[in-house]
Design a protein around this motif. Structure first.
Motif, PDB file in Angstrom:
ATOM      1  N   THR A   1       0.194   5.776  -5.189  1.00  0.00           N
ATOM      2  CA  THR A   1      -0.538   5.705  -3.919  1.00  0.00           C
ATOM      3  C   THR A   1      -1.554   4.568  -3.961  1.00  0.00           C
TER       4      THR A   1
ATOM      5  N   ARG B   1      -4.686   9.810  -8.457  1.00  0.00           N
ATOM      6  CA  ARG B   1      -3.682   8.789  -8.147  1.00  0.00           C
ATOM      7  C   ARG B   1      -3.167   8.099  -9.405  1.00  0.00           C
TER       8      ARG B   1
ATOM      9  N   PRO C   1       0.827  -1.205   0.000  1.00  0.00           N
ATOM     10  CA  PRO C   1       0.000   0.000   0.000  1.00  0.00           C
ATOM     11  C   PRO C   1       0.865   1.260   0.000  1.00  0.00           C
TER      12      PRO C   1
ATOM     13  N   LYS D   1      -3.826   1.375  -3.201  1.00  0.00           N
ATOM     14  CA  LYS D   1      -4.573   0.938  -2.025  1.00  0.00           C
ATOM     15  C   LYS D   1      -4.955  -0.530  -2.202  1.00  0.00           C
TER      16      LYS D   1
END
Length: 122
Positions: A84, A66, A14, A86
């Motif tokens: 970034t 992102r 992450p 996730k």
């Protein structure tokens, strides 16, 4: 025969980054929209981002700010820079290319890559 070859998937923590690439080969011309879709586990396939032949872009709300989509027309390639990342970005990512016009189906010809796995996990 048109083929889309994807690369760049993998396992990332992450907050990390990955860059997906997709190159078209074979008899394909007049490429219009290029894009990326993804199929998260247990969910429907969804749009990630698209880019038209005049570089107009569209992003899913979940990736805005992102991810960045870009294309190289000379190489018939499309890219997806993912920053970034996730855990919810975990999915199989598919390249999509639309070109020409199929007068019988009344829509552009559409091609799909084989998919590349992106896993975001610590």
């Amino acid at each position: 025969q048109v083929q889309l070859v994807e690369s760049g998937g993998g396992l990332v923590q992450p907050g990390g980054s990955l860059r997906l690439s997709c190159a078209a080969s074979g008899s394909i011309s007049s490429i219009n929209t290029m894009g990326w879709y993804r199929h998260p586990p247990g969910k429907e396939r969804e749009l990630v981002a698209t880019i038209t032949n005049d570089d107009s872009t569209n992003y899913a709300d979940s990736v805005k700010g992102r991810f960045t989509i870009s294309r190289d027309n000379a190489k018939k390639a499309v890219y997806l820079q993912m920053n970034t990342l996730k855990p919810e970005d975990t999915a199989v990512y598919y390249c999509n290319v639309r070109s020409g016009y199929n007068w019988y189906l009344k829509r552009p010809y559409e091609y799909w890559g084989q998919g590349t796995q992106v896993t975001v996990s610590s």
